[in-house]
Structures are given as C-alpha cells and as structure tokens.
Design a protein around this motif. Structure first.
Motif, short mmCIF file in Angstrom:
data_model
loop_
_atom_site.label_atom_id
_atom_site.label_comp_id
_atom_site.label_asym_id
_atom_site.label_seq_id
_atom_site.Cartn_x
_atom_site.Cartn_y
_atom_site.Cartn_z
N GLN A 87 26.92 9.25 80.51
CA GLN A 87 26.03 8.10 80.66
C GLN A 87 24.79 8.19 79.76
O GLN A 87 23.70 7.75 80.14
N ILE A 88 24.94 8.75 78.57
CA ILE A 88 23.84 8.76 77.61
C ILE A 88 23.56 7.33 77.19
O ILE A 88 24.49 6.59 76.82
N PRO A 89 22.33 6.86 77.21
CA PRO A 89 22.03 5.48 76.81
C PRO A 89 22.44 5.22 75.37
O PRO A 89 22.27 6.07 74.49
N ALA A 90 23.00 4.03 75.12
CA ALA A 90 23.51 3.68 73.80
C ALA A 90 22.90 2.37 73.33
O ALA A 90 22.66 1.46 74.12
N ILE A 91 22.67 2.29 72.02
CA ILE A 91 22.16 1.06 71.41
C ILE A 91 22.99 0.76 70.17
O ILE A 91 23.41 1.68 69.46
N GLY A 92 23.24 -0.52 69.91
CA GLY A 92 24.10 -0.91 68.81
C GLY A 92 23.35 -1.63 67.70
O GLY A 92 22.65 -2.61 67.95
N ILE A 93 23.51 -1.12 66.46
CA ILE A 93 23.02 -1.82 65.27
C ILE A 93 24.18 -2.63 64.71
O ILE A 93 25.27 -2.08 64.47
N ASN A 94 24.00 -3.91 64.51
CA ASN A 94 25.10 -4.79 64.12
C ASN A 94 25.22 -4.88 62.60
O ASN A 94 24.50 -5.64 61.94
N VAL A 95 26.14 -4.10 62.04
CA VAL A 95 26.52 -4.28 60.65
C VAL A 95 27.97 -4.76 60.61
O VAL A 95 28.67 -4.59 59.61
N GLY A 96 28.40 -5.37 61.72
CA GLY A 96 29.74 -5.95 61.81
C GLY A 96 29.68 -7.46 61.69
O GLY A 96 28.97 -8.01 60.84
N ARG A 97 30.37 -8.15 62.62
CA ARG A 97 30.44 -9.60 62.53
C ARG A 97 29.66 -10.25 63.66
O ARG A 97 28.48 -10.56 63.53
N LEU A 98 30.30 -10.43 64.83
CA LEU A 98 29.65 -11.21 65.88
C LEU A 98 28.42 -10.52 66.45
O LEU A 98 27.34 -11.09 66.53
N GLY A 99 28.58 -9.28 66.89
CA GLY A 99 27.45 -8.54 67.42
C GLY A 99 26.96 -9.04 68.75
O GLY A 99 25.76 -9.28 68.94
N PHE A 100 27.88 -9.18 69.71
CA PHE A 100 27.47 -9.64 71.04
C PHE A 100 26.89 -8.48 71.85
O PHE A 100 25.96 -8.67 72.63
N LEU A 101 27.44 -7.29 71.67
CA LEU A 101 26.92 -6.10 72.34
C LEU A 101 25.96 -5.33 71.44
O LEU A 101 24.94 -4.83 71.90
N ALA A 102 26.32 -5.24 70.17
CA ALA A 102 25.45 -4.58 69.18
C ALA A 102 24.49 -5.64 68.66
O ALA A 102 24.81 -6.41 67.76
N THR A 103 23.29 -5.69 69.22
CA THR A 103 22.41 -6.84 69.00
C THR A 103 21.25 -6.57 68.05
O THR A 103 20.47 -7.50 67.77
N VAL A 104 21.10 -5.34 67.55
CA VAL A 104 19.98 -5.06 66.65
C VAL A 104 20.41 -5.35 65.21
O VAL A 104 21.31 -4.69 64.68
N PRO A 105 19.80 -6.32 64.54
CA PRO A 105 20.16 -6.59 63.15
C PRO A 105 19.64 -5.49 62.23
O PRO A 105 18.63 -4.83 62.55
N PRO A 106 20.30 -5.25 61.10
CA PRO A 106 19.90 -4.13 60.22
C PRO A 106 18.44 -4.19 59.78
O PRO A 106 17.78 -3.15 59.68
N GLU A 107 17.92 -5.39 59.56
CA GLU A 107 16.53 -5.49 59.09
C GLU A 107 15.51 -5.08 60.15
O GLU A 107 14.33 -4.87 59.84
N ARG A 108 15.96 -4.93 61.40
CA ARG A 108 15.04 -4.54 62.46
C ARG A 108 15.18 -3.05 62.84
O ARG A 108 14.65 -2.61 63.86
N ILE A 109 15.88 -2.28 62.02
CA ILE A 109 16.05 -0.86 62.29
C ILE A 109 14.71 -0.13 62.40
O ILE A 109 14.50 0.66 63.34
N PRO A 110 13.75 -0.36 61.48
CA PRO A 110 12.45 0.33 61.65
C PRO A 110 11.77 0.00 62.97
O PRO A 110 11.20 0.89 63.62
N ASP A 111 11.82 -1.27 63.38
CA ASP A 111 11.25 -1.66 64.67
C ASP A 111 11.96 -0.95 65.81
O ASP A 111 11.33 -0.51 66.78
N MET A 112 13.29 -0.83 65.70
CA MET A 112 14.07 -0.16 66.73
C MET A 112 13.67 1.31 66.86
O MET A 112 13.46 1.81 67.98
N ILE A 113 13.53 2.01 65.73
CA ILE A 113 13.18 3.43 65.78
C ILE A 113 11.81 3.62 66.41
O ILE A 113 11.61 4.51 67.25
N ARG A 114 10.86 2.78 66.04
CA ARG A 114 9.51 2.89 66.64
C ARG A 114 9.56 2.65 68.15
O ARG A 114 8.91 3.36 68.92
N ALA A 115 10.35 1.63 68.55
CA ALA A 115 10.44 1.32 69.98
C ALA A 115 11.12 2.44 70.74
O ALA A 115 10.69 2.80 71.86
N LEU A 116 12.16 3.04 70.16
CA LEU A 116 12.86 4.14 70.83
C LEU A 116 11.94 5.34 71.00
O LEU A 116 11.92 5.99 72.05
#
Length: 291
Positions: A87-116
């Motif tokens: 049950q390790i928490p997981a987050i998805g960066i969307n470099v695929g297509r739809l991204g319904f579960l993986a909701t972090v767009p690539p351009e927001r990776i720096p924001d994601m790292i700071r938030a984590l």
C-alpha cells in the motif's frame, strides 16, 4: 525522502520533462529506486538519471515514502500491482494518452516534486478486487484496481458465463464476455460497454456484459461485500481472463471467485485534483461544438 519510480517507453516530446524531473530529484538529493524494465529503457535512451538502485518485485522495493508512475493509466495499474499489499502511495505522471488515473501533466512535474516534498497532497484510498481460483493464474498478482473480465478467445462464438451472487444463482450471460468493475474502473472497459460511472468511493462492484445476446440484459451494480463466482462454457473449451493489464487463457474447468481485496490502492492526488473536473475534461462533459 526516498521514492520508487516505474515507467514505460515514452515519446520524444516527453523526454525534456523526464530529464528535468531527474535533474530536480538529484538537486533536491531525493533517493530514487527504479523498476528494472524502466531502468533498462532509460539506459537505452539519452536520459541521464544517475540511479543504480533497481527493483524487480514488491519484495525488492526499499523503504519508499511513495512510488511515481510515468506513463499512462496502464502504467499506473502496473505500478499498483508492483506495490501490492504494501500500500505504498502512488502518483501518476501522464505521458500516455487519456490519463484518467495518471493525472499529473509533464509540465507540472516540478510542482509535483515540491508538493510531494512539502507533504501538500492528499491520499485517495481506492478499493480493489481479488481473484480466487483453484490454480495460481497470475503469479500471485491476483488483485486489480480497475476490473476483472471474462471474455471469449479468438473464436467467433459467444461464451456462456453462469454467475452466482453470494452462492445464489444470478444469471447466465450469453455474450462475448462479462466485466466486473470497481468504482475506479467504472470509467474504463465497463463504460465502453455501457456501464455506469461510479464516484470513486462508492462501495460497489459493476457487472457489465460485453455484447450480450439478450439486449435486455443490462449492467448491474452490487455491494462490494458480495462474493461473485462464475462458471464458463465455451465451444472452444477455453476463455480469456483479464485482471487490469494482465491476461491469461484458461480452460472451462477453471472455477473463479471475485471478492473485495483485503487492502486498498493509495493514490496520491494534488490538492487541486478533483474527480469531477477529470470527468468533465477527459470525457468532454458539457462540451457543445455549437458554442
């Protein structure tokens, strides 16, 4: 902070974002462990990751605070299977297509790292289902976040799925197959076959027939405390079982039981990540081409 990272092949457009992510992780001295397949792909690409720690199975994961999935929804499902009951928490960066579960767009990776790093996120616990059978069908990975499906193989003939709910006969589905979906999976395969959308924390399963012979056989919502069991008949004497991104052909002597898993998937969500916003953006709800 320690994190694990799993991913798939990505296109050239995503490469600068991925390189920037590894550079930022190194700058912040965040310890990273890569999945073996993703490490192999990175080594064949031009991405400089400076990471030597690798894992092949859940038991090999180090004491990660969280795990990052880099790909699409399928990659996040693989990531959940690697985590398993830990049950390790997981987050998805969307470099695929739809991204319904993986909701972090690539351009927001720096924001994601700071938030984590700052702990500015929430944990969304999602129920899962587990498969029980008289044989080990998926090498111990007998659980899924999205759905479980029984479908015909490469023949043109329908299959018959005899379904039981808590030991009581429910129905015989003459169809191309039957999907048992969690609320999380309600926006996936089940939805494409006419199933309803459930909000993520609904305590239900959906039974959705795939191209049923009887058109009045509709999707059915049941409590997720239910125990569902199935017997399958096929002219080819075999059928296909799918559990999220894994599948296997079995013979019709196989007996199957589905129930709620004893553990959950813990998905990390940014504070501005909202399920209904995702519905509107990914499924184009409210979009009118006339306006």
């Amino acid at each position: 902070m320690k994190i694990a990272l799993h991913g798939r092949n990505f296109n050239a457009a995503a490469r600068p974002f991925i390189q920037a992510m590894f550079d930022e992780l190194a700058r912040r001295r965040i310890e990273v462990q890569l999945s073996a397949p993703f490490r192999q792909f990175l080594d064949q690409s031009d991405v400089q990751h400076h990471t030597s720690l690798v894992y092949d199975a859940p038991a090999d994961l180090f004491d990660a605070r969280l795990i990052v999935s880099m790909g699409g929804d399928g990659t996040l499902l693989e990531t959940v299977s690697l985590v398993g009951a830990r049950q390790i928490p997981a987050i998805g960066i969307n470099v695929g297509r739809l991204g319904f579960l993986a909701t972090v767009p690539p351009e927001r990776i720096p924001d994601m790292i700071r938030a984590l790093e700052a702990g500015k996120y929430r944990i969304d616990e999602r129920s899962m289902l587990t498969l029980e059978s008289d044989t080990d069908l998926f090498d111990g990975l007998n659980f899924g976040l999205n759905d479980f499906a029984i479908t015909k193989t490469d023949t043109s003939s329908m299959i018959t799925v005899h379904a039981y709910l808590n030991g009581q006969f429910l129905n015989s589905y003459w169809a191309d197959g039957l999907i048992i979906s969690t609320p999380t999976g309600s926006t996936g395969y089940s939805l494409s076959c006419g199933g309803p959308v459930l909000v993520p924390h609904s305590q239900n399963f959906i039974l959705t027939p795939v191209s049923p012979h009887n058109l009045n056989v509709r999707p059915l919502v049941v409590e997720d405390t239910s125990v569902l069991s199935f017997e399958v008949k096929s002219r080819s004497n075999s059928f296909l079982l799918s559990l999220d991104s894994r599948s296997r052909v079995v013979d019709e002597s196989t007996r199957i039981t589905i129930r709620k898993a004893p553990f959950v998937a813990r998905l990390i969500k940014m504070l501005d990540d909202d399920f209904f916003n995702t519905l509107r953006s990914k499924l184009s709800w409210g979009l009118d081409m006339r306006n």
